[in-house]
Design an enzyme around this catalytic site. Structure first.
Site, PDB file in Angstrom:
ATOM      1  N   LEU A 264      11.157  -5.021 -36.796  1.00  0.00           N
ATOM      2  CA  LEU A 264      10.665  -5.178 -37.976  1.00  0.00           C
ATOM      3  C   LEU A 264      11.143  -3.970 -38.880  1.00  0.00           C
ATOM      4  O   LEU A 264      11.510  -3.906 -39.794  1.00  0.00           O
ATOM      5  CB  LEU A 264       9.157  -5.513 -37.950  1.00  0.00           C
ATOM      6  CG  LEU A 264       8.596  -5.252 -39.254  1.00  0.00           C
ATOM      7  CD1 LEU A 264       9.215  -6.668 -40.242  1.00  0.00           C
ATOM      8  CD2 LEU A 264       7.078  -5.430 -39.139  1.00  0.00           C
TER       9      LEU A 264
ATOM     10  N   GLY B  15       5.276  14.884 -16.669  1.00  0.00           N
ATOM     11  CA  GLY B  15       5.474  13.833 -17.650  1.00  0.00           C
ATOM     12  C   GLY B  15       4.885  12.655 -17.563  1.00  0.00           C
ATOM     13  O   GLY B  15       5.083  11.559 -17.734  1.00  0.00           O
TER      14      GLY B  15
ATOM     15  N   ASP C 271       1.520  17.532 -18.056  1.00  0.00           N
ATOM     16  CA  ASP C 271       2.054  16.845 -19.394  1.00  0.00           C
ATOM     17  C   ASP C 271       1.633  18.084 -20.205  1.00  0.00           C
ATOM     18  O   ASP C 271       1.087  18.925 -19.908  1.00  0.00           O
ATOM     19  CB  ASP C 271       1.579  15.686 -19.754  1.00  0.00           C
ATOM     20  CG  ASP C 271       2.684  14.862 -20.517  1.00  0.00           C
ATOM     21  OD1 ASP C 271       3.128  15.458 -21.527  1.00  0.00           O
ATOM     22  OD2 ASP C 271       2.828  13.741 -20.104  1.00  0.00           O
TER      23      ASP C 271
ATOM     24  N   ASP D 230       4.937  23.138 -20.104  1.00  0.00           N
ATOM     25  CA  ASP D 230       6.310  22.824 -20.783  1.00  0.00           C
ATOM     26  C   ASP D 230       7.231  22.760 -19.361  1.00  0.00           C
ATOM     27  O   ASP D 230       7.500  23.721 -18.531  1.00  0.00           O
ATOM     28  CB  ASP D 230       6.805  23.881 -21.526  1.00  0.00           C
ATOM     29  CG  ASP D 230       8.209  23.484 -21.985  1.00  0.00           C
ATOM     30  OD1 ASP D 230       8.756  22.625 -21.563  1.00  0.00           O
ATOM     31  OD2 ASP D 230       8.634  24.489 -23.015  1.00  0.00           O
ATOM     32  N   MET D 231       7.652  21.386 -19.153  1.00  0.00           N
ATOM     33  CA  MET D 231       8.403  20.974 -18.004  1.00  0.00           C
ATOM     34  C   MET D 231       9.662  21.832 -18.108  1.00  0.00           C
ATOM     35  O   MET D 231      10.496  21.830 -16.850  1.00  0.00           O
ATOM     36  CB  MET D 231       8.531  19.458 -17.734  1.00  0.00           C
ATOM     37  CG  MET D 231       9.184  18.873 -19.013  1.00  0.00           C
ATOM     38  SD  MET D 231       9.279  16.846 -18.841  1.00  0.00           S
ATOM     39  CE  MET D 231      10.257  16.470 -20.052  1.00  0.00           C
TER      40      MET D 231
ATOM     41  N   LYS E 263       8.968   9.701 -13.657  1.00  0.00           N
ATOM     42  CA  LYS E 263       8.979   8.137 -13.941  1.00  0.00           C
ATOM     43  C   LYS E 263       9.281   8.021 -15.646  1.00  0.00           C
ATOM     44  O   LYS E 263       8.414   8.446 -16.560  1.00  0.00           O
ATOM     45  CB  LYS E 263       7.780   7.446 -13.762  1.00  0.00           C
ATOM     46  CG  LYS E 263       7.771   6.163 -13.935  1.00  0.00           C
ATOM     47  CD  LYS E 263       6.228   5.593 -13.809  1.00  0.00           C
ATOM     48  CE  LYS E 263       6.175   3.915 -13.848  1.00  0.00           C
ATOM     49  NZ  LYS E 263       6.535   3.409 -15.190  1.00  0.00           N
TER      50      LYS E 263
ATOM     51  N   HIS F 129      15.566   9.450 -18.846  1.00  0.00           N
ATOM     52  CA  HIS F 129      16.306   8.857 -19.699  1.00  0.00           C
ATOM     53  C   HIS F 129      15.815   9.234 -21.302  1.00  0.00           C
ATOM     54  O   HIS F 129      16.675   8.749 -22.280  1.00  0.00           O
ATOM     55  CB  HIS F 129      16.131   7.402 -19.737  1.00  0.00           C
ATOM     56  CG  HIS F 129      14.851   6.943 -20.008  1.00  0.00           C
ATOM     57  ND1 HIS F 129      14.328   5.576 -19.833  1.00  0.00           N
ATOM     58  CD2 HIS F 129      13.699   7.338 -20.580  1.00  0.00           C
ATOM     59  CE1 HIS F 129      12.997   5.435 -20.160  1.00  0.00           C
ATOM     60  NE2 HIS F 129      12.760   6.517 -20.622  1.00  0.00           N
TER      61      HIS F 129
END
Length: 353
Positions: free
Chosen positions: A139, A200, A223, A242-243, A256, A260
């Site tokens: 939308l 995360g 996280d 902070d990863m 997980k 990406h």
């Protein structure tokens, strides 16, 4: 239920393959109709109504219409019958027939395995919530594909910030829960772990599901401070940070749906931090979709390519097995393997020697 076979009495005796190809293209061009039918069906709770009729049971459009808030049951039944036929042809519903006094044939509808995933379970989890998110995204964006993740959230919050985050959280949470519950049944790589770090990990729900089966694991949910501040307990330890700087130490680390979201450079940086946090023979468990090297026409190829568009719209990128392996090797891992797949999500292990 026995598979229903419909014989085409009007079979083209000429070039049947060409005829089916044309119709297949035509159906794809009209795919928006399926989305409209799905959207209306979920707004009216049709899948739930049909499912409540019982396992293996079938219910008529008139019987469904009588359970809706309408004064014109007969008119609603006619519209419903057209919609339900669409859902049958896309394997969301099954059907049976009954004959009224030997003259009129009536279709009766039941829930199919694919449609079952649109019915909320005892915790209210289903793919219906994920569908609501994709509809909302469509939308706002229309034909636009390239948009950053920050712009995505800005555009999604123009109308109602609380509603947006609720829709997004419910959708991704439901999708994550369904896939992870299947993963813990087919993947045994959590066995024997003492400490598992979810980098995360959001609110810790992922670790909660894993620990519910492997109670001896100490779970560390890692996280940002903003996320951790409002996270529920889930019987895990919450740590903020902070990863891309450092991650907590553990026997194994789970990523997980994290890689990406980032470009290759940042992924390698994160994986190097994971490598440093692991002992010898420690592993990173990566849960992601994998793009096929050569696109196929099977449902997994279709799902991967479609999901890649969704992630691309948030400035992310799905990757092939080769791309994941290349990043793992660059980060220093000695072994990379894909172990299994559950609900379209692949389980990869990156092992440190």
């Amino acid at each position: 239920m026995e598979k229903q076979v419909v014989h085409d009495i009007y079979c083209n005796h000429g070039n049947q393959e060409d005829d089916e190809t044309f119709v297949g293209c035509l159906v794809a061009c009209g795919s928006h109709v399926l989305r409209l039918v799905l959207n209306t069906s979920m707004q009216l709770d049709l899948f739930e109504i049909i499912d409540k009729s019982g396992d293996g049971a079938h219910i008529s459009a008139s019987e469904i219409a009588s359970q809706l808030q309408t004064r014109n049951v007969e008119g609603a039944a006619r519209v419903l019958d057209s919609m339900l036929r669409v859902l049958v042809t896309h394997s969301f519903l099954t059907f049976s027939t009954s004959t009224d006094h030997g003259s009129t044939t009536e279709l009766r509808y039941g829930i199919a395995p694919k449609g079952k995933f649109l019915v909320p379970d005892e915790r209210g989890v289903s793919l219906a919530k994920f569908y609501a998110l994709t509809a909302k995204q469509e939308l706002f964006f229309g034909p636009t594909v390239y948009v950053s993740i920050s712009d995505w959230f800005k555009m999604m919050t123009w109308t109602n910030q609380k509603l947006t985050y609720s829709v997004c959280g419910d959708a991704l949470g439901s999708l994550s829960t369904l896939s992870l519950q299947q993963i813990v049944t087919v993947y045994n790589g959590f066995e024997g772990l003492r400490t598992l770090v979810d980098v995360g990990g959001g609110n810790g729900a992922t670790l909660g599901i894993i620990i519910s089966k492997y109670s001896s694991i100490r779970g560390i949910n890692f996280d940002s401070l903003e996320v951790i501040r409002t996270a529920p307990t889930y019987e895990v330890e919450h740590i903020s940070g902070d990863m891309f700087v450092q991650v907590p130490k553990g026997d194994a680390i789970i990523l997980k749906a994290v890689l990406h979201n980032w470009d290759a450079e940042k992924c390698v940086k994160l994986l190097k931090n994971c490598y440093e946090a692991l002992p010898k023979k420690g592993k990173v468990i990566v849960l992601e979709h994998i793009l096929q090297e050569i696109p196929g026409t099977d449902v997994y190829s279709q799902q991967g390519s479609l999901w890649n568009i969704v992630i691309l719209s948030m400035n992310g990128k799905e990757r092939t097995k080769g791309e994941y392996e290349a990043m793992a090797m660059e980060a220093g891992f000695a072994e990379f393997k894909v172990l299994c797949r559950a609900y379209g999500v692949y389980v990869m292990e990156l092992v440190k020697f």
